[in-house]
Design an enzyme around this catalytic site. Sequence first.
Site, short mmCIF file in Angstrom:
data_model
loop_
_atom_site.label_atom_id
_atom_site.label_comp_id
_atom_site.label_asym_id
_atom_site.label_seq_id
_atom_site.Cartn_x
_atom_site.Cartn_y
_atom_site.Cartn_z
N CYS A 1 -0.78 1.87 -4.97
CA CYS A 1 -1.63 3.46 -5.00
C CYS A 1 0.06 4.80 -5.32
O CYS A 1 0.20 4.05 -4.34
CB CYS A 1 -1.79 3.40 -4.05
SG CYS A 1 -4.23 2.72 -4.07
N HIS B 1 1.03 -1.28 0.06
CA HIS B 1 0.15 -0.18 -0.21
C HIS B 1 0.37 0.98 -0.42
O HIS B 1 1.92 1.58 0.39
CB HIS B 1 -0.81 0.12 1.86
CG HIS B 1 -2.10 -1.57 1.33
ND1 HIS B 1 -2.78 -1.60 0.05
CD2 HIS B 1 -2.37 -1.88 2.31
CE1 HIS B 1 -3.39 -2.79 0.77
NE2 HIS B 1 -2.83 -2.99 1.67
#
Length: 416
Positions: free
Chosen positions: A171, A129
Amino acid sequence: MDSTQSKHWVLLAAGAKGWDDYRHQACVCHAYQVARRNGIPDEQIVVMMYDDIAYNQENRYQGQIINVPNGPNVYQGVPKDYTGDDVSAKNFLAILRGDEAGVDKQTRGPKKVLNSGQNDTVFVYLSGHGGQGLFVFPTKGFLHACDLVNTVKTMSTRQQFSKMVIYVESCYSGSMIDHLPKNAQVHGVSAATPDEPSYACFLDEDRCTFLSNEFSSQWLWHLKKHDLNCTTFQDQFDYLKTNVRSSHPCQYGNNELSRLFISNILGCPDSRTLAASISRAERVSPTHLTPSHDVSLKIKENRIQREKDLDKKRALQRDYQKLLQTRSRFEKAVSDIAKHSCPRRGPRALPERHSLTRLEDMKKVAEHFRLTFSEWHEEQDDCCVLQHMHILVSLIESGVDVAKIKAAITHVRLHS
């Protein structure tokens, strides 16, 4: 290390833990299998993964991890170089720069690092992440873009590699490597631009989790389907640009290195292994494409739909509502931080998107935020937290003083 013989060094790191984030450790395991198939020995590969998936109580297939639907077990043979709490940003940087003394290892075993020299190549793969300017590790905080870039610059100055290639799956992954030096022998590829999410794929109904990420599934398939002795990184990037459809892969650093044959960095299997690999590499188009920040919600929705027991279904529904409430509380907190940082400017920071240029300031603010809201981090999925980091970036890039932003973070936490 000053050997004239070139070695290929590989550092693979999964920055997530838990069943819902199965896909990140699966991708790292798969990448390890590809590196070994290409002839890179274990002593030149370092694997960092929390290792809580293969024997997780939710795993119906104990000891197995797959990365594509009905795929092979990619967990078999993966070395346990760094697991559990040893999978940290601090250790990652120490391993990368070959600093054995800088490794803080809690478990038994050697402190394995990249002992690369001026004639050697280095390949780094991160999957997990991310937010603007940061990548999350499962324990002990963030890997900041400024620290990654500064480490690479120092290694270049010290001649710790001849060439380096970095792939980042997360991301906002472009923001981790868009400040790589263009005048050094380092090239980076991100799964997404600096201001967009990456996507999970292959929702396995039986395992009730996503098996992979769109970007990683495509580059790993491409590696197995082509002769790496005559396929360049640019060839692969062109393929990724065409076939990764939910996010936009980007190139950074010294793009001259994209002309290199992939085998110059990642090796290549012998002709028999290559022929077998090409014949077996059946293409499976990514399905169930889902933004990473929605994965936990999607998995919970799937569990609710599948559950037949009424009491268990209600318990799952309560957990789902609790997650939504926690997300709402967090979104309000970030909004309040913007307003308290700069009453005049703050509200405009909420929808705005700025390119991150002040990397050191972002590190100061993000670390203060992480420590101040540490309890919230423990009860919230990382993707929701990271999804709103652009607001802090907007404040910083708009010229709001770092001290004011940090004071606002402290104030909002005390009154929330």
